[in-house]
Design an enzyme around this catalytic site. Structure first.
Site, PDB file in Angstrom:
ATOM      1  N   HIS A 132       1.053  -1.125   0.103  1.00 27.33           N
ATOM      2  CA  HIS A 132       0.075  -0.185   0.542  1.00 27.33           C
ATOM      3  C   HIS A 132       0.919   1.164  -0.100  1.00 27.33           C
ATOM      4  CE1 HIS A 132      -3.396  -2.901   1.446  1.00 27.33           C
ATOM      5  NE2 HIS A 132      -3.261  -2.563   0.454  1.00 27.33           N
ATOM      6  N   CYS A 140       6.705   8.647  -8.433  1.00 31.80           N
ATOM      7  CA  CYS A 140       6.231   9.478 -10.189  1.00 31.80           C
ATOM      8  C   CYS A 140       5.122   8.498 -10.328  1.00 31.80           C
ATOM      9  CB  CYS A 140       7.362   9.111 -10.779  1.00 31.80           C
ATOM     10  SG  CYS A 140       7.277   9.680 -12.303  1.00 31.80           S
ATOM     11  N   CYS A 161       9.008  15.351 -11.484  1.00 33.32           N
ATOM     12  CA  CYS A 161       9.588  13.783 -10.949  1.00 33.32           C
ATOM     13  C   CYS A 161      11.525  14.212 -11.678  1.00 33.32           C
ATOM     14  CB  CYS A 161       9.577  13.067 -12.241  1.00 33.32           C
ATOM     15  SG  CYS A 161      10.399  12.025 -12.280  1.00 33.32           S
ATOM     16  N   GLY A 201      -0.296 -10.023  12.492  1.00 34.98           N
ATOM     17  CA  GLY A 201      -1.271  -8.473  12.672  1.00 34.98           C
ATOM     18  C   GLY A 201      -1.951  -7.842  11.425  1.00 34.98           C
TER      19      GLY A 201
HETATM   20 ZN   LIG Z   1       9.141   9.341 -13.519  1.00 33.27          ZN
END
Ligand SMILES: [Zn+2]
Length: 265
Positions: A132, A140, A161, A201
């Site tokens: 996650h 990016c 980016c 967990g």
């Molecule tokens: Zn990138």
């Protein structure tokens, strides 16, 4: 909530440890219970952040894409909220450390975590997939490179980016956002090899993470649950070790070390 049953006995721990040592390729799936033991409130359930503040929108990713600048501004304005504070001060607990110990002993080959809290990395886990995402990273959307949050200037929003100019987003996977394919691929590769999975967990009910653990069991592998409570998977587990990860996982490490010592003497 399921009932809290008696904590795992030393015999149960030892039997599970023996089984782990006999396995070829051991994988772990971890979830919110491990974060809670480091003081991070859960999202759901009593005292949960979403219970208190409401669930985030189910189309969070689409909202982000529609207006990334606004989404970034909102994220930055919430930095000191109750949502982020516990994440920023949390430290790995003995359960995280035990999984690193198992990796260093050559016993544990791969960890899939549903947690975004960075604690497995902070503990030193090497073979890790954060399915996650990781809240300290920025990803990016074009080339999928991850950057540490500090490495990206947020003066101009949304940030671009540095490698390809693509749109940057928090690495944490939003509702409505596909799990990045590179992460899915490495999870699939490792679960295909695994013949034993430790589920710690988490009730292994959130997909696709749960599927990687259940697949091991369906192929005839072993499933070991470490959980304070009975869960949806307790019935199908070969071992169900009752207790928190911070308590049970270090006991497993000790039992494994002990069995190895006995074998040498
Ligand atoms: Zn990138």
């Amino acid at each position: 909530m399921a009932k809290l049953s008696e904590r795992a006995s030393d015999d149960e721990i030892r039997a599970a440890a023996k089984t782990i040592l006999a396995a070829r390729y051991v994988m772990a799936l971890t979830g919110a219970g491990m974060s809670v033991e480091s003081g991070i409130p859960p999202f759901r359930g009593p005292g949960g952040l979403w219970t208190k503040y409401g669930e985030p929108p189910m189309n969070g990713y689409q909202i982000f894409l529609a207006d990334p600048k606004k989404a970034w501004e909102e994220r930055l304005s919430k930095r000191n909220d109750e949502l982020y504070k516990p994440l920023s001060i949390a430290k790995p607990n003995p359960g995280h450390v035990a999984l690193v110990d198992l990796e260093q002993l050559g016993v544990l080959r791969f960890v899939i975590t549903q947690n975004v809290d960075d604690l497995h990395r902070q503990a030193g886990q090497k073979a890790l997939a954060e399915i996650h995402g990781n809240w300290t990273l920025i990803r990016c959307l074009n080339c999928r490179t991850r950057f540490h949050g500090d490495a990206i200037s947020l003066e101009k929003l949304p940030p671009a980016c540095p490698r390809c100019g693509g749109l940057l987003k928090s690495d944490t996977v939003s509702f409505g956002e596909p799990i990045p394919i590179d992460v899915l691929n490495v999870c699939a590769e490792n679960s295909a090899k695994a013949d034993l999975v430790i589920v710690a967990g988490t009730s292994a009910s959130v997909y696709p993470a749960a599927g990687f653990a259940l697949e091991v069991k369906e192929r005839g592998g072993i499933m070991i649950e470490v959980n304070l409570y009975e869960s949806e998977i307790t019935q199908i587990c070969d071992f169900s070790l009752r207790g928190g990860s911070a308590e049970v996982l270090p006991r497993l490490v000790m039992a494994i070390a002990e069995i190895r010592r006995e074998a040498l003497s």
